[in-house]
Design a protein around this motif. Structure first.
Motif, PDB file in Angstrom:
ATOM      1  N   GLY A 112      36.002  54.036  64.716  1.00 44.26           N
ATOM      2  CA  GLY A 112      34.590  54.181  64.355  1.00 44.26           C
ATOM      3  C   GLY A 112      34.391  54.028  62.854  1.00 44.26           C
ATOM      4  O   GLY A 112      35.304  54.295  62.056  1.00 44.26           O
ATOM      5  N   TYR A 113      33.206  53.599  62.452  1.00 40.16           N
ATOM      6  CA  TYR A 113      32.897  53.358  61.048  1.00 40.16           C
ATOM      7  C   TYR A 113      31.549  53.983  60.702  1.00 40.16           C
ATOM      8  O   TYR A 113      30.625  53.973  61.517  1.00 40.16           O
ATOM      9  CB  TYR A 113      32.810  51.856  60.754  1.00 40.16           C
ATOM     10  N   GLU A 114      31.451  54.475  59.481  1.00 37.92           N
ATOM     11  CA  GLU A 114      30.154  54.904  58.978  1.00 37.92           C
ATOM     12  C   GLU A 114      29.821  54.057  57.770  1.00 37.92           C
ATOM     13  O   GLU A 114      30.652  53.875  56.872  1.00 37.92           O
ATOM     14  CB  GLU A 114      30.170  56.386  58.598  1.00 37.92           C
ATOM     15  N   LEU A 115      28.598  53.493  57.758  1.00 36.59           N
ATOM     16  CA  LEU A 115      28.174  52.704  56.617  1.00 36.59           C
ATOM     17  C   LEU A 115      26.943  53.329  55.986  1.00 36.59           C
ATOM     18  O   LEU A 115      26.198  54.079  56.642  1.00 36.59           O
ATOM     19  CB  LEU A 115      27.906  51.250  57.000  1.00 36.59           C
ATOM     20  N   PHE A 116      26.740  53.044  54.729  1.00 40.62           N
ATOM     21  CA  PHE A 116      25.665  53.654  53.956  1.00 40.62           C
ATOM     22  C   PHE A 116      24.849  52.558  53.279  1.00 40.62           C
ATOM     23  O   PHE A 116      25.412  51.665  52.637  1.00 40.62           O
ATOM     24  CB  PHE A 116      26.231  54.587  52.887  1.00 40.62           C
ATOM     25  N   LEU A 117      23.538  52.618  53.437  1.00 42.29           N
ATOM     26  CA  LEU A 117      22.667  51.646  52.787  1.00 42.29           C
ATOM     27  C   LEU A 117      22.716  51.836  51.280  1.00 42.29           C
ATOM     28  O   LEU A 117      23.055  52.907  50.778  1.00 42.29           O
ATOM     29  CB  LEU A 117      21.232  51.803  53.294  1.00 42.29           C
ATOM     30  N   VAL A 151      37.318  49.002  52.962  1.00 42.99           N
ATOM     31  CA  VAL A 151      36.435  47.915  52.512  1.00 42.99           C
ATOM     32  C   VAL A 151      35.761  47.287  53.723  1.00 42.99           C
ATOM     33  O   VAL A 151      36.373  47.115  54.786  1.00 42.99           O
ATOM     34  CB  VAL A 151      37.241  46.856  51.734  1.00 42.99           C
ATOM     35  N   ASP A 152      34.481  46.940  53.577  1.00 38.96           N
ATOM     36  CA  ASP A 152      33.729  46.300  54.668  1.00 38.96           C
ATOM     37  C   ASP A 152      34.285  44.903  54.949  1.00 38.96           C
ATOM     38  O   ASP A 152      34.286  44.042  54.080  1.00 38.96           O
ATOM     39  CB  ASP A 152      32.253  46.217  54.269  1.00 38.96           C
ATOM     40  N   LEU A 163      33.183  51.532  53.638  1.00 42.31           N
ATOM     41  CA  LEU A 163      32.869  52.187  54.904  1.00 42.31           C
ATOM     42  C   LEU A 163      33.796  53.391  55.045  1.00 42.31           C
ATOM     43  O   LEU A 163      34.858  53.441  54.420  1.00 42.31           O
ATOM     44  CB  LEU A 163      33.114  51.241  56.079  1.00 42.31           C
ATOM     45  N   ILE A 164      33.409  54.347  55.870  1.00 38.58           N
ATOM     46  CA  ILE A 164      34.299  55.452  56.214  1.00 38.58           C
ATOM     47  C   ILE A 164      34.851  55.175  57.603  1.00 38.58           C
ATOM     48  O   ILE A 164      34.083  55.064  58.566  1.00 38.58           O
ATOM     49  CB  ILE A 164      33.558  56.810  56.205  1.00 38.58           C
ATOM     50  N   PHE A 165      36.169  55.036  57.698  1.00 40.02           N
ATOM     51  CA  PHE A 165      36.813  54.684  58.964  1.00 40.02           C
ATOM     52  C   PHE A 165      37.408  55.913  59.643  1.00 40.02           C
ATOM     53  O   PHE A 165      37.951  56.799  58.989  1.00 40.02           O
ATOM     54  CB  PHE A 165      37.922  53.652  58.719  1.00 40.02           C
TER      55      PHE A 165
END
Length: 371
Positions: A112-117, A151-152, A163-165
């Motif tokens: 899973g990944y978390e991305l931030f605008l 890294v994305d 990203l947070i993996f």
């Protein structure tokens, strides 16, 4: 309702356990009761053609909380409570896999990944700063670090550099999961009646009377597994929360694999069958989305499409194939409610948007209330 003698005799007589709700919680409860009481009669009542609510309408995330969600929970719950919640979610996922098998639920451990605008710089910095702390407090559950910067590689646009993996997160096929669960219940001689709505009930001390409009019957025990529709049986400790979802048509050469979180989990997306499934946006209209009515709204659907065009698939043509919604059960606490309502009536509700993760465990705990 115009039931025959045969119908009343075989479906509505000498019932030991009646469960309201045929979703993840209800069917796991029924299976747990069957294991303890091999000869007892178990009836499951379901208001929809398929399990109503969220069990067949969720995004199929086998997750236990993104980093920003966990940090958000730590602001309203004690550290011990948050750790217990994560433990329950993780244990529930393992129970689901054990009960049905990875093949039956199409379990895929893509991570899973978390991305931030770009505009979410404060939340992004907070997550990076507190990542080691969260890893430390949940390490006893997973035996290793959970979250890491990465890294994305997906060519998302308008987001922060990292990203947070989370390698422990996975995805499932919600439809296959519920199909397997229903099949298992039927093989265990559990009766399931669809399009049946409980309009009232009364605990009479040695049995419970259940009304289905103009027909009533009695059961020894009544168990509610209605989650987002449980407000009336829990004195409004559970609030309904609608989640809107869309899915694209198949996209050639789609290179996105995994489960993805955005904005403290208020948005989420994943790949499935060469499509992107995207849901969320409840935070745009909390009041309007506190409803048990299924449907979609322009403000949320427009935002979902905007995220697809500008962030997730900025260089890809796509078409929307389908839209739908599901009803979750939330409350002031993330802790599920599993408790007796009276001597012979019980409930297992308020799953906090984590039904896939904890539904099987809450079903087990609900069954355990029956002595």
């Amino acid at each position: 309702m115009n039931f025959s003698y045969w119908e009343i005799k075989n479906w509505f007589s000498t019932i030991d356990f009646t469960i309201v709700g045929s979703g993840i919680v209800g069917l796991h409860c029924a299976l747990a009761l069957r294991e303890r009481f091999p000869e007892r009669k178990i009836l499951v009542l379901e208001r929809g053609i398929l399990p109503q609510g969220a069990s067949t309408k969720n995004a199929g995330f086998a997750c236990f909380g993104s980093l920003s969600e966990i940090l958000d929970d730590l602001k309203t719950h004690s550290e011990e409570e948050v750790i217990q919640l994560i433990q329950k979610r993780w244990s529930g996922l393992q129970l689901l896999r054990k009960n049905l098998g990875d093949s039956a639920i199409d379990f895929k451990p893509f991570g899973g990944y978390e991305l931030f605008l770009k505009e979410d710089e404060n939340a992004y910095n907070e997550c990076l700063q507190k990542l080691p702390f969260v890893n430390e407090i949940i390490k006893p559950i997973f035996k290793s670090d959970v979250f890491a910067k990465e890294v994305d590689r997906f060519d998302f646009k308008g987001i922060q550099d990292y990203l947070i993996f989370n390698p422990f997160e996975a995805q499932i096929d919600t439809g296959k999961m519920m199909h397997a669960l229903l099949q298992k219940a039927i093989t265990q001689n559990i009766l399931i009646l669809n399009q049946t709505t409980v309009t009232d009930f009364s605990d009479n001390g040695n049995s419970v009377s259940i009304d289905l409009g103009d027909f009533s019957f009695t059961t020894q025990k009544l168990l509610f597994a209605t989650n987002g529709f449980a407000a009336t049986v829990t004195n409004n400790q559970v609030k309904p929360a609608r989640a809107q979802v869309l899915i694209t048509e198949p996209i050639p050469d789609l290179d996105i694999k995994g489960t993805f979180h955005l904005d403290k989990g208020y948005y989420y997306f994943r790949n499935i069958d060469n499509r992107i499934l995207l849901g969320g946006g409840r935070n745009l209209d909390f009041e309007g989305e506190t409803t048990t009515a299924f449907g979609e709204t322009e403000i949320i659907q427009n935002r979902l499409e905007e995220l697809l065009k500008e962030v997730i698939l900025p260089n890809t043509d796509f078409k929307i194939a389908h839209r739908w919604s599901g009803i979750m059960g939330l409350g002031s606490s993330k802790k599920p409610i599993v408790e007796p309502l009276s001597e012979n009536v019980y409930c297992g509700v308020r799953l906090g948007g984590m039904g896939v993760a904890i539904g099987s465990l809450i079903g087990q705990e609900l069954a355990d209330l029956v002595k």
